[in-house]
Design a protein around this motif. Structure first.
Motif, PDB file in Angstrom:
ATOM      1  N   CYS A  88       0.806  -1.222   0.000  1.00 58.26           N
ATOM      2  CA  CYS A  88       0.000   0.000   0.000  1.00 58.26           C
ATOM      3  C   CYS A  88       0.837   1.270   0.000  1.00 58.26           C
ATOM      4  CB  CYS A  88      -0.969  -0.025   1.169  1.00 58.26           C
ATOM      5  SG  CYS A  88      -2.201  -1.343   1.016  1.00 58.26           S
ATOM      6  N   SER A  89       2.166   1.135  -0.015  1.00 58.35           N
ATOM      7  CA  SER A  89       3.007   2.310  -0.229  1.00 58.35           C
ATOM      8  C   SER A  89       2.984   2.726  -1.699  1.00 58.35           C
ATOM      9  CB  SER A  89       4.445   2.032   0.208  1.00 58.35           C
ATOM     10  OG  SER A  89       5.030   1.011  -0.596  1.00 58.35           O
ATOM     11  N   ASP A  90       2.525   1.809  -2.568  1.00 55.73           N
ATOM     12  CA  ASP A  90       2.338   2.088  -3.992  1.00 55.73           C
ATOM     13  C   ASP A  90       0.896   2.540  -4.207  1.00 55.73           C
ATOM     14  OD1 ASP A  90       1.257   0.898  -6.730  1.00 55.73           O
ATOM     15  OD2 ASP A  90       3.394   1.309  -7.008  1.00 55.73           O
ATOM     16  N   THR A  91       0.726   3.702  -4.821  1.00 58.33           N
ATOM     17  CA  THR A  91      -0.610   4.299  -4.928  1.00 58.33           C
ATOM     18  C   THR A  91      -1.606   3.383  -5.615  1.00 58.33           C
ATOM     19  OG1 THR A  91       0.383   6.503  -5.019  1.00 58.33           O
ATOM     20  CG2 THR A  91      -1.899   6.309  -5.739  1.00 58.33           C
ATOM     21  N   SER A  92      -1.206   2.761  -6.721  1.00 60.57           N
ATOM     22  CA  SER A  92      -2.139   1.909  -7.458  1.00 60.57           C
ATOM     23  C   SER A  92      -2.469   0.650  -6.665  1.00 60.57           C
ATOM     24  CB  SER A  92      -1.566   1.550  -8.835  1.00 60.57           C
ATOM     25  OG  SER A  92      -0.345   0.833  -8.686  1.00 60.57           O
TER      26      SER A  92
END
Length: 222
Positions: A7-11
């Motif tokens: 969830c550190s990756d926006t997508s």
């Protein structure tokens, strides 16, 4: 099939929230970060899902699950008879590491375990948890560990313990602290600190001068 999202990756964050909310609606279990430790969550109003949560942890009904909410306003749908001091506590410490035990609304159709008519409720201070709760509504959430094992501060530790009993893992990196929330019981004539956690007794006594710590309490709780 286990789904895990970074969830550190926006997508991935959006995809993870979508899948987690859908899993909760189906009665499945999800792992999510909070401001204390990682939690194992289920729809608070799905009796089978809550029972599945307790089984996954190896936990009996005598240790019912707390409930997490997305906003302080939501507490009114869950509890009744809150004393005035409760609102001062929520203003001061929510969102945050304070769990309040209160009498639950008698009309609620749920089964969190042997609660004796009460519920432990908290609004966590973690943006991912709050985003998920805003989509799902109140969730039964307990620490994402097997009973008797340390509460996990990262998603790896949670997955190692819970494995495929969980449908979706939301990984948002290590949680800020391993210290659990403080639990204050407001159901009796005397306010009771059932668990000393992230918020100390002296800080709580600014709002609850009569607060008694559990190890000093000899009275009866019905």
């Amino acid at each position: 099939m286990i789904r895990r999202y970074d969830c550190s990756d926006t997508s991935q964050r959006e995809a993870g929230l979508h899948q987690a909310a859908a899993s909760v609606e189906r009665g499945e279990l999800v792992v999510l970060p909070t401001d204390t430790v990682y939690g194992l969550g289920a729809d608070a109003f799905n009796t089978d899902a809550v029972a599945r949560l307790l089984r996954a942890k190896g936990r009996g009904r005598h240790m019912p699950s707390p409930v997490l909410i997305a906003s302080a306003d939501a507490v009114h749908d869950l509890v009744t008879g809150l004393p005035e001091q409760a609102y001062a506590l929520m203003d001061a410490f929510w969102p945050g590491a304070l769990t309040l035990v209160a009498t639950h609304q008698p009309t609620l159709n749920w089964d969190l375990g042997d609660t004796h008519g009460t519920v432990a409720v908290r609004m966590p201070a973690h943006p991912l948890a709050l985003d998920l709760l805003a989509r799902t509504g109140p969730m039964a959430v307990s620490s994402a560990n097997l009973t008797g094992h340390p509460s996990p501060q990262d998603c790896d530790a949670a997955q190692q313990m819970l494995g495929d009993s969980v449908a979706v893992y939301l990984d948002d990196g290590p949680t800020p602290a391993a210290v659990p929330s403080s639990i204050v019981d407001l159901t009796g004539e005397t306010s009771l600190l059932r668990r000393a956690g992230a918020i100390g007794a002296e800080e709580l006594r600014r709002f609850l001068p009569d607060l008694v710590e559990a190890n000093q309490y000899s009275g009866h709780r019905s």
